[in-house]
Every structure is written in structure tokens, then in C-alpha cells.
Enzyme design. Structure first.
Site, PDB file in Angstrom:
ATOM      1  N   GLU A  39       3.455  -8.350   7.118  1.00 47.29           N
ATOM      2  CA  GLU A  39       2.178  -8.976   6.759  1.00 47.29           C
ATOM      3  C   GLU A  39       2.293  -9.958   5.599  1.00 47.29           C
ATOM      4  O   GLU A  39       1.556  -9.871   4.614  1.00 47.29           O
ATOM      5  CB  GLU A  39       1.128  -7.904   6.437  1.00 47.29           C
ATOM      6  CG  GLU A  39       0.781  -7.028   7.614  1.00 47.29           C
ATOM      7  CD  GLU A  39      -0.417  -6.110   7.339  1.00 47.29           C
ATOM      8  OE1 GLU A  39      -0.969  -6.145   6.226  1.00 47.29           O
ATOM      9  OE2 GLU A  39      -0.801  -5.373   8.264  1.00 47.29           O
ATOM     10  N   TYR A  50      -6.617  -3.343  12.562  1.00 38.35           N
ATOM     11  CA  TYR A  50      -7.381  -2.138  12.194  1.00 38.35           C
ATOM     12  C   TYR A  50      -8.847  -2.281  12.586  1.00 38.35           C
ATOM     13  O   TYR A  50      -9.735  -2.191  11.750  1.00 38.35           O
ATOM     14  CB  TYR A  50      -7.206  -1.858  10.691  1.00 38.35           C
ATOM     15  CG  TYR A  50      -5.816  -1.337  10.378  1.00 38.35           C
ATOM     16  CD1 TYR A  50      -5.534   0.020  10.455  1.00 38.35           C
ATOM     17  CD2 TYR A  50      -4.782  -2.208  10.057  1.00 38.35           C
ATOM     18  CE1 TYR A  50      -4.262   0.507  10.201  1.00 38.35           C
ATOM     19  CE2 TYR A  50      -3.504  -1.735   9.802  1.00 38.35           C
ATOM     20  CZ  TYR A  50      -3.255  -0.369   9.880  1.00 38.35           C
ATOM     21  OH  TYR A  50      -1.979   0.107   9.638  1.00 38.35           O
ATOM     22  N   ASP A  66       0.822  -1.204   0.000  1.00 38.99           N
ATOM     23  CA  ASP A  66       0.000   0.000   0.000  1.00 38.99           C
ATOM     24  C   ASP A  66       0.863   1.263   0.000  1.00 38.99           C
ATOM     25  O   ASP A  66       0.717   2.123   0.853  1.00 38.99           O
ATOM     26  CB  ASP A  66      -0.904  -0.063   1.256  1.00 38.99           C
ATOM     27  CG  ASP A  66      -1.832   1.127   1.359  1.00 38.99           C
ATOM     28  OD1 ASP A  66      -2.337   1.584   0.332  1.00 38.99           O
ATOM     29  OD2 ASP A  66      -2.030   1.604   2.499  1.00 38.99           O
ATOM     30  N   GLU A  95       1.136  -1.769  14.199  1.00 36.38           N
ATOM     31  CA  GLU A  95       0.346  -0.818  13.403  1.00 36.38           C
ATOM     32  C   GLU A  95      -1.062  -0.756  13.982  1.00 36.38           C
ATOM     33  O   GLU A  95      -1.616  -1.777  14.385  1.00 36.38           O
ATOM     34  CB  GLU A  95       0.196  -1.266  11.929  1.00 36.38           C
ATOM     35  CG  GLU A  95       1.411  -1.078  11.072  1.00 36.38           C
ATOM     36  CD  GLU A  95       1.193  -1.508   9.625  1.00 36.38           C
ATOM     37  OE1 GLU A  95       0.045  -1.429   9.126  1.00 36.38           O
ATOM     38  OE2 GLU A  95       2.175  -1.933   9.007  1.00 36.38           O
TER      39      GLU A  95
HETATM   40  C1  BDP Z   1      -1.442  -2.428   6.790  1.00 35.83           C
HETATM   41  C2  BDP Z   1      -0.172  -2.387   5.949  1.00 35.83           C
HETATM   42  C3  BDP Z   1       0.210  -0.959   5.559  1.00 35.83           C
HETATM   43  C4  BDP Z   1      -0.999  -0.231   5.022  1.00 35.83           C
HETATM   44  C5  BDP Z   1      -2.072  -0.216   6.093  1.00 35.83           C
HETATM   45  C6  BDP Z   1      -3.314   0.535   5.620  1.00 35.83           C
HETATM   46  O1  BDP Z   1       0.898  -2.998   6.636  1.00 35.83           O
HETATM   47  O2  BDP Z   1       1.248  -0.975   4.607  1.00 35.83           O
HETATM   48  O3  BDP Z   1      -0.714   1.058   4.571  1.00 35.83           O
HETATM   49  O4  BDP Z   1      -2.442  -1.541   6.348  1.00 35.83           O
HETATM   50  O5  BDP Z   1      -4.144  -0.079   4.955  1.00 35.83           O
HETATM   51  O6  BDP Z   1      -2.011  -3.669   6.770  1.00 35.83           O
HETATM   52  O7  BDP Z   1      -3.442   1.725   5.885  1.00 35.83           O
END
Ligand code: BDP
Length: 637
Positions: free
Chosen positions: A442, A495, A201, A531
Site C-alpha cells: 500500500e 475493506y 499498522d 487483504e
Molecule cells: C491495510 C494494511 C494493514 C492493516 C489493515 C487494517 O495493509 O497493514 O493492518 O489495513 O487496517 O490497509 O486492519
């Protein structure tokens, strides 16, 4: 598409253990550096197979004689420099050229070795000097170099035409992996139409991303230095290993000096251990009143003919250890309160840029961040040097991002991945700021080959450097992750209320607690939330919060923080926000001119979330660390 075949051949030919060192070029009484970055000329090979440049041997004559050329700055990605969408989205070979003058004395003095070094180029590069091929290199984000003394002395002397062909094609075996897809439906695509598919991404910026340098060493020269440090009570121990090339009997002398210039230890010989009494340890920012203490290690190698090569390396004395619940730096628990970054900015893309680097360090220190991860590839060496000097702790990641296709777990991929880890460790092993290696982000770690793949990768990395823990970043389910048994620290991305249950921030507490308890219950290893975050389009507001507003980003962070505050008393050892700043991605329906999960905009202006994190990070630092005296005014926020 010929580039794919060429790449595979190149990949296979370089899959062997690295021979030489890759010391950062610095000046010394015996070494000179000449930066040949700046304005280069450029031509993209737009022929259908992208092979015309090789067929017509564009490296044999000045590039401008082969066809139309344009100006191109180095370092910079080429993508955003012109007004041409075809250049922005170009896939295939591009050609760079620059004429430089080499000082006459370099050429005349046969005892001088002249090296051409590229800090990094994305992705597969071939280098010529005066029309003679001097080296090639597979992989972006890491340096490569060639001894060009012979070529310069044989060809036209002081004038030196440097030609660099760079190809950004990614294949199943490269890092990161990608595929070229030909579109064959003639009712929708013209003949020969192809696209590059990737599973990461960020925008696949390309070109010469870091400085191009010429530097000299004496013929008998210091090729590599490895230091490892530890301490006991107030005695610091620096073990060193120096390799010298061009002389089998060079006399090596090593001297360690304190910051005030005082010599604190010295030794003769290419291996040994220096003892430092009343040692000043290297401490992270906000963990000690005098963080980031660096000694200076001067290495001298004198050959039989009396010529001496001198190289000076900054050395921070510190230890890193991991227990089942803690990350210890100098035997004290360290909590990562930091950020994930990208090398990314307007216009220059991934091109190295000092103003940006210094601004980013100022912002990290302003917000009380003590660490960052080099998501998703190795950053410029100058950035690691800044981190050494400011006490910012780094998780150093290789470009193993987007490994999602089962065919990317094969032998050729693994061999290349091992080579890239060798290149990374060779380059970064001496940085005190680097406290852990990350071998991937990932990957599809639930696919059966991942067990073998990560076992090999982690154990090979440990064999290269036993002084640092090794991890990879997972987004897989705890019960299905096949690589986790091999890593030292579990790093998890999640997330909640964004990709899962969008809009439902009330679920974060429950889901995050479950995540932590499951992973810890199964592996009993410390965990970093590597993250978490939410997109916020700057200036977009709503209350109650809605996705994409600054309020929503803040609410997501707050909900995560509540759980971190419980779990950091147990086994959670860090939190890294995704992301430090907004960054460019490829175009898609889920991206509004790039990824907006930054707490700063791409132009480095704060969103509401930046102030929230600033308050939190300083509060944590206040509880767990020792603040510098100048920072006492900030602690009242
Ligand atoms: C995570 C990835 C990262 C993405 C992020 C996203 O590691 O590179 O930019 O999601 O979707 O899973 O913002």
C-alpha cells in the site's frame, strides 16, 4: 537528533551492490554452529540525544561497568519484557551484550573462519567483538554477519564479548519509513519531547529478533549457491551456480539425493545443470498426494590445500508462471486460499519462537490454507524452511510498508529499497515455497514519482531473479495507480463495509464486483485479493451483526466469498484473509489493544470466522486439488 544523521550516513555508505552470499548457517562435516542466543544483558541509552553510549564508548568495557543493566532474552523484542512503559515505547539506541566462549580449536586452527551472524535486529545495528567494531547493518528483518576470525585471534582469544547496539529510529529513507517529530509547544510538552511517526499498522517492536550464531567454515568456503529449477515431461532440471571464496581454484562437486538417500544426479564444476529422471516435483499442500518433495543437494568445494567445505541445500523442483488469468505451479492452475500473517505474539513481540512457528503451521494446515504472504516484511528463514517442508506457498514481501510521504520516493530511498530487495532475494532465492516477490504494501502509488519508482524496483527485482513474478500490494484506485503497469499480478486490498460504508455489508457484493472488473478491464492481469476482513473482539456477539462482533466478521467474509466464487472462474487467482491472528499495534482510538482482524486471537484460539474459512478452504481444495489420504475425514465437513 543524532540517530537520524548517523542513519542517513549509514544508508548512503551501504548503497552498493551486494558482494557476498548469505547462506543459512547449517552444520556439516566442515562447519560448526554455536547458538549464542539466550540471556543477554541490556541497557537503553536514555540520554536526551541517545548518544551517551557512543560518547562513553560502552563497547570498550563490560556494559555493566557503564551503568545499570537488566536481563534481556534473545531472540525477543525488548518492548514487552519489562513493566516499564518507557522501555516499551523507547526510541533510540539500546545496547546488548553477552560473553561467550569460543572453542579453543576454532582459534588455534588458522584454517578455520569464524563468523558472527545476527538473524535480524530492528533496525540499525552496530556490532563489536572484544571492543572492536566488526560490522554495521541498516534494516530489520534480514540477516547480517561478520568474519570475526582476525579480531578473535588478535584480542583475548577464547573469551568473546559481543556488544550489539540497536536503534529503532525510522527516517524518510528507511524501510519502513518514519519521521521523528519534536513537539515544541512548551505549554503541552516538556523540553526535548519527541515522537516517532509511522504509517503502518503494527507495533514497531525492536531489539534482536532472531538467533545470534557463531559458525565456522574452512578458509576456502562455499559463499553462495543459486539454484533454479524446471522440468520437461518426467525429467527435472536443476541449474546451479556455486561461488567459492578464499580459493580461486577450488574443485566443486555437486550431488543431488532423493529423500531415500539415493543419489539421482551429480556434476563437477561450479556451474551446471543436473538432470533428474522420474522427477518428484515440489507440489503445494493440498494440490498433490505427496506435496513438498525436497531433494538434498550436497555441494563440496575442495581447495588446493586439500581442505573441503561441505554445504547441503534442500531443493524443490517446480516452476512458476503467470498468464493473463492464471497462476501456474508446475503448469497447473494454483489458487491461493491463504492468510496474511505477522511475526507477533505476547511477551516476545517479534522475537523468533519455535513453539509459535510450529503452532501457526498446524493452524494453517488445520484450516486448509495453502499459502501466506509475509506481510509486511521478510519473516525468519526457519519459517520459510517450514513452508518448503510442508508445501505452503509464500508471497515474500520486503519491508516497504507505509511509503506515503512523497519525500520517501527520492533517490536515497530508492537506492536503499533496491539494496533491500537484493538482500531479500539473496537470502530467499532457493526456497521452492517462495513463488512471488512483493516489493511494497500500500504505497502512495498514485503520487507521480511512484511510476518511475516502481518501474525501477520491479525491473531490478526481475533482474535479480527472472524465475518468479513480481508484484506490490495496492490499495489505490485502479485508474490512478501508477505502478500497476509494471507488475505481473495485481494484488488489491479492500475493506468494504469497514473503512468504507461501515456497517453496510449489503454493499460488499456490488463494490467488490466493480473493483475486480475495473482492475481486470484496465490491466488484463490476474488478481489476488491480498487483504480483506473486519475486526472482531473475541466473545462479542450480536444478531443482526454489528461491527466488532464475531458475527459481523463472518458476514463480511461470506459476502466477499460469494464474489470470489464467481470471479475465480475468470481471473481472480487468490484470497488472503487479513489477518491470521490478532496483533499488536501502536495505541490509537481505532485500536482496542491491537488490531482484532485475526480469525484467531493473538493466543491462537479460533473465532467464529476461523471455522467459516476452514470449511471454505477445504471445500476449494476438494474441488481444485488432490487431498492427502489422511485428510479424507476432514473433507466431509
Ligand atoms: C491495510 C494494511 C494493514 C492493516 C489493515 C487494517 O495493509 O497493514 O493492518 O489495513 O487496517 O490497509 O486492519
Amino acid at each position: 537528533y543524532s540517530a537520524e544523521r548517523l542513519l542517513l550516513a549509514a544508508l548512503c555508505s551501504v548503497c552498493q551492490a551486494l558482494q557476498d552470499g548469505m547462506l543459512f548457517p547449517t552444520e556439516s562435516p566442515s562447519r560448526e554452529v554455536k547458538d549464542v542466543s539466550g540471556l543477554w544483558i541490556f541497557r537503553a541509552d536514555e540520554s536526551p540525544e541517545r548518544s551517551r553510549g557512543f560518547e562513553q564508548q560502552w563497547y570498550k568495557s563490560p556494559l555493566a561497568e557503564t551503568g545499570p543493566v537488566i536481563d534481556m532474552p534473545v531472540p525477543s523484542s525488548y518492548n514487552d519484557i519489562t513493566q516499564d512503559a518507557q522501555i516499551r515505547d523507547f526510541i533510540g539506541w539500546v545496547w546488548y551484550e553477552k560473553d561467550v566462549w569460543v572453542p579453543a580449536r576454532w582459534i588455534q586452527d588458522r584454517g578455520t573462519r569464524i563468523v558472527l551472524r545476527v538473524g535480524s535486529a530492528h533496525y540499525y545495528s552496530v556490532l563489536w567483538v572484544n571492543g572492536v567494531k566488526v560490522t554495521e547493518h541498516v534494516g530489520g528483518h534480514l540477516p547480517f554477519e561478520a568474519d570475526i576470525s582476525g579480531v578473535l585471534r588478535q584480542t583475548s582469544g577464547n573469551q568473546c564479548r559481543i556488544t550489539i547496539a540497536v536503534n529503532n529510529t525510522l527516517t524518510l529513507e528507511t524501510l519502513p519509513p518514519g519521521t521523528i517529530q519534536y513537539m515544541t509547544d512548551r505549554s503541552r510538552y516538556p523540553a526535548g519531547y519527541f515522537v516517532q511517526n509511522t504509517n503502518f499498522d503494527f507495533f514497531n517492536y525492536a531489539g534482536i529478533h532472531r538467533p545470534v550464531l557463531l559458525y565456522t567454515t574452512p578458509k576456502a568456503h562455499i559463499d553462495d549457491i543459486t539454484v533454479e529449477t524446471t522440468f520437461s515431461d518426467n525429467i527435472g532440471l536443476v541449474s546451479f551456480n556455486v561461488s567459492v571464496l578464499g580459493s580461486s581454484k577450488a574443485a566443486v562437486k555437486v550431488t543431488l539425493s532423493a529423500q531415500d538417500g539415493r543419489c539421482v544426479a551429480s556434476a563437477d564444476g561450479s556451474r551446471g545443470v543436473l538432470k533428474v529422471t522420474d522427477v518428484n516435483l515440489w507440489w503445494p499442500y493440498l494440490m498433490h498426494e505427496n506435496p513438498a518433495y525436497l531433494y538434498s543437494m550436497e555441494v563440496q568445494a575442495t581447495a588446493e590445500d586439500g581442505q573441503t567445505d561441505v554445504y547441503t541445500l534442500p531443493v524443490g523442483i517446480r516452476t512458476v508462471k503467470v498468464t493473463s488469468t492464471q497462476f501456474l505451479i508446475n503448469n497447473k492452475p494454483f489458487y491461493f486460499h491463504g492468510v496474511n500473517k505477522h511475526e507477533d505474539a505476547d511477551i516476545r513481540g517479534k522475537g523468533f519462537d519455535w513453539p509459535l512457528v510450529v503452532k501457526d503451521f498446524n493452524l494453517m494446515k488445520w484450516m486448509g490454507a495453502n499459502s501466506f504472504r509475509t506481510s509486511h516484511y521478510p519473516y525468519a528463514e526457519e519459517i520459510l524452511q517450514m513452508a518448503d517442508r510442508h508445501g505452503i506457498v509464500i508471497i515474500d514481501e520486503c519491508p516497504g510498508v507505509g511509503i506515503k510521504d512523497i519525500r520517501s520516493f527520492g533517490n536515497v530511498s530508492l537506492a536503499h529499497h533496491l539494496t533491500v530487495m537484493e538482500e531479500l532475494v539473496r537470502r530467499d532465492k532457493n526456497h521452492p515455497s517462495v513463488v512471488m516477490w512483493s516489493v511494497a504494501n500500500e504505497p502512495a502509488s498514485e503520487m507521480p514519482p511512484a511510476g518511475f519508482y516502481f518501474k525501477e524496483l520491479v525491473s531490478h527485482t526481475r533482474s535479480l531473479d527472472s524465475s518468479r513474478p513480481v508484484t506490490y500490494i495496492t490499495a489505490s484506485n485502479y485508474a490512478r495507480d501508477l505502478g500497476a503497469p509494471y507488475v505481473d499480478v495485481i494484488c488489491v486490498n479492500s475493506y468494504f463495509s469497514w473503512y468504507q460504508d461501515p456497517g453496510h455489508t449489503e454493499l460488499i457484493g456490488l463494490q467488490l464486483n466493480t473493483q475486480f472488473d475495473n482492475w481486470y478491464g484496465k490491466y488484463q492481469k490476474p488478481i489476488i485479493q491480498s487483504e480483506y476482513g473486519a475486526d472482531a473482539v473475541p466473545g462479542l456477539h450480536s444478531d443482526p451483526p454489528m461491527m466488532f462482533t464475531e458475527e459481523y466478521q463472518k458476514t463480511v467474509l461470506q459476502n466477499y466469498h460469494n464474489v470470489f466464487d464467481q470471479k475465480r472462474k475468470e481471473f481472480v487467482i487468490g484470497e488472503l484473509i487479513w489477518n491470521f491472528a490478532d496483533f499488536m499495534t501502536s495505541q490509537s482510538i481505532i485500536r482496542v489493544v491491537g488490531n482484532k482482524k485475526g480469525i484467531f486471537t493473538r493466543q491462537r484460539q479460533p473465532k467464529a470466522g476461523a471455522f467459516l474459512l476452514r470449511e471454505r478452504y477445504w471445500r476449494i481444495a476438494n474441488e481444485t486439488g488432490v487431498l492427502p489420504t489422511w485428510a479424507s475425514c476432514i473433507t466431509v465437513i
